[in-house]
Write an enzyme that holds these catalytic residues in place. Sequence first.
Site, short mmCIF file in Angstrom:
data_model
loop_
_atom_site.label_atom_id
_atom_site.label_comp_id
_atom_site.label_asym_id
_atom_site.label_seq_id
_atom_site.Cartn_x
_atom_site.Cartn_y
_atom_site.Cartn_z
N GLN A 197 0.67 -11.85 10.00
CA GLN A 197 1.17 -10.65 9.33
C GLN A 197 0.29 -9.43 9.58
O GLN A 197 0.76 -8.29 9.61
CB GLN A 197 1.29 -10.95 7.83
CG GLN A 197 1.89 -9.86 6.98
CD GLN A 197 1.16 -9.73 5.66
OE1 GLN A 197 -0.04 -9.51 5.64
NE2 GLN A 197 1.89 -9.85 4.58
N ARG B 113 -9.50 -8.50 3.40
CA ARG B 113 -8.42 -7.96 4.24
C ARG B 113 -8.51 -6.45 4.35
O ARG B 113 -8.43 -5.88 5.44
CB ARG B 113 -7.07 -8.37 3.66
CG ARG B 113 -5.84 -8.03 4.49
CD ARG B 113 -4.60 -8.59 3.78
NE ARG B 113 -3.37 -8.39 4.51
CZ ARG B 113 -2.56 -7.34 4.39
NH1 ARG B 113 -2.89 -6.36 3.55
NH2 ARG B 113 -1.43 -7.26 5.08
N HIS C 218 -0.63 -3.30 10.97
CA HIS C 218 0.48 -4.09 11.52
C HIS C 218 0.77 -3.79 12.99
O HIS C 218 1.91 -3.56 13.39
CB HIS C 218 1.74 -3.91 10.67
CG HIS C 218 1.57 -4.43 9.28
ND1 HIS C 218 1.45 -5.77 8.99
CD2 HIS C 218 1.45 -3.77 8.10
CE1 HIS C 218 1.28 -5.92 7.70
NE2 HIS C 218 1.27 -4.73 7.12
N GLN D 283 0.83 -1.20 0.00
CA GLN D 283 0.00 0.00 0.00
C GLN D 283 0.87 1.26 0.00
O GLN D 283 1.90 1.32 0.68
CB GLN D 283 -0.91 -0.01 1.24
CG GLN D 283 -2.14 0.85 1.08
CD GLN D 283 -3.33 0.29 1.87
OE1 GLN D 283 -3.52 -0.91 1.94
NE2 GLN D 283 -4.11 1.17 2.44
N SER E 230 3.86 -6.46 2.82
CA SER E 230 2.51 -6.45 3.40
C SER E 230 1.53 -7.10 2.43
O SER E 230 1.65 -8.29 2.14
CB SER E 230 2.11 -5.02 3.77
OG SER E 230 0.90 -5.00 4.51
N LEU E 231 0.57 -6.35 1.88
CA LEU E 231 -0.38 -6.97 0.94
C LEU E 231 0.36 -7.59 -0.25
O LEU E 231 -0.14 -8.53 -0.89
CB LEU E 231 -1.42 -5.97 0.46
CG LEU E 231 -1.05 -5.00 -0.67
CD1 LEU E 231 -1.32 -5.59 -2.05
CD2 LEU E 231 -1.78 -3.69 -0.52
#
Length: 318
Positions: free
Chosen positions: A253, A120, A204, A10, A95-96
């Site tokens: 995660q 998500r 996170h 992101q 991340s993603l």
Amino acid sequence: MTAAFTFPGQGSQAVGMGKALAETFPAARAVFDEVDDALGEKLSTVIWEGPADALQLTENTQPALMAMSLATLRVLETEAGIDLARDAAFVAGHSLGEYSALAAARSLSIADTARLLRIRGTAMQKATPVGVGAMAALLGLDYDTAVAVANEAAQGEVCQAANDNGGGQVVVSGDKAAVERAVEIAKAKGARRAMLLQVSAPFHCSLMQPAADAMAEALGKVTVNKPLVPVVANMLASPITDPDEIRKRLVEQVTGTVRWRESIAYMAAQGVTHFLEIGSGKVLTGLVKRIADGAVGVAVGGPADIAAAKDAIAAARG
């Protein structure tokens, strides 16, 4: 194999991303169509035409960045003759982007990945009320110092290291007041810069536990295959291939630290010399150069980048 394929997270999104690829290459267009079909809506229209605030919605940003990455990869496969299983030692995503890496390695289908990222993004946005959490970038501090700053700032609230991006860049996340304290403490400890980030939720950190629970449920309903290429997991900064462990680490995660600096360092230590960033932007390419001495970073996100990617793979093959 001394190449790794990395996939952005992101912040790398931009209205118009992938449009030239889709207009030029049918393989790219097919990926955007597949994502649209999986979601039951024309996300591609939002990606290519905006408005920007619609693309910035986390529930749209996450599947959009994955679509862009996989469309780019399909073009590399069809136009440049790149074969991930042959040409990549590892894949990894920020991340993603870890979901994009798994889809690239055929561990997840594109359709399932799109739906998972929609869940998500929605769940992460809903996990905390707007204004409760915050994130801040601490620049010029090493990771251990940044963790100490977060711990000192917590004072009974949540403040955690969210992203260890490398190059002296650590992002902290948590309750707004605690993150604001972390900014001031970091400055006092010699940070070159410390600033709140314009984000919609505190990603996170433990405030995201409701989203982690949602992902545990969602991941339990999809098929996860053994990836064609080892995936260097955010949570471990080391490779995983077992489907059950992949599910476990994707759940962890959501609330855990993205160990990107260590992930790149691990791959470099295994002999990776060329890192191809597949998708929108050049954020990861910039970080590679600050983490791994002598490593070559190549950002691949448009028709003009295909030749450079092909050259990088040829160089990595030696």
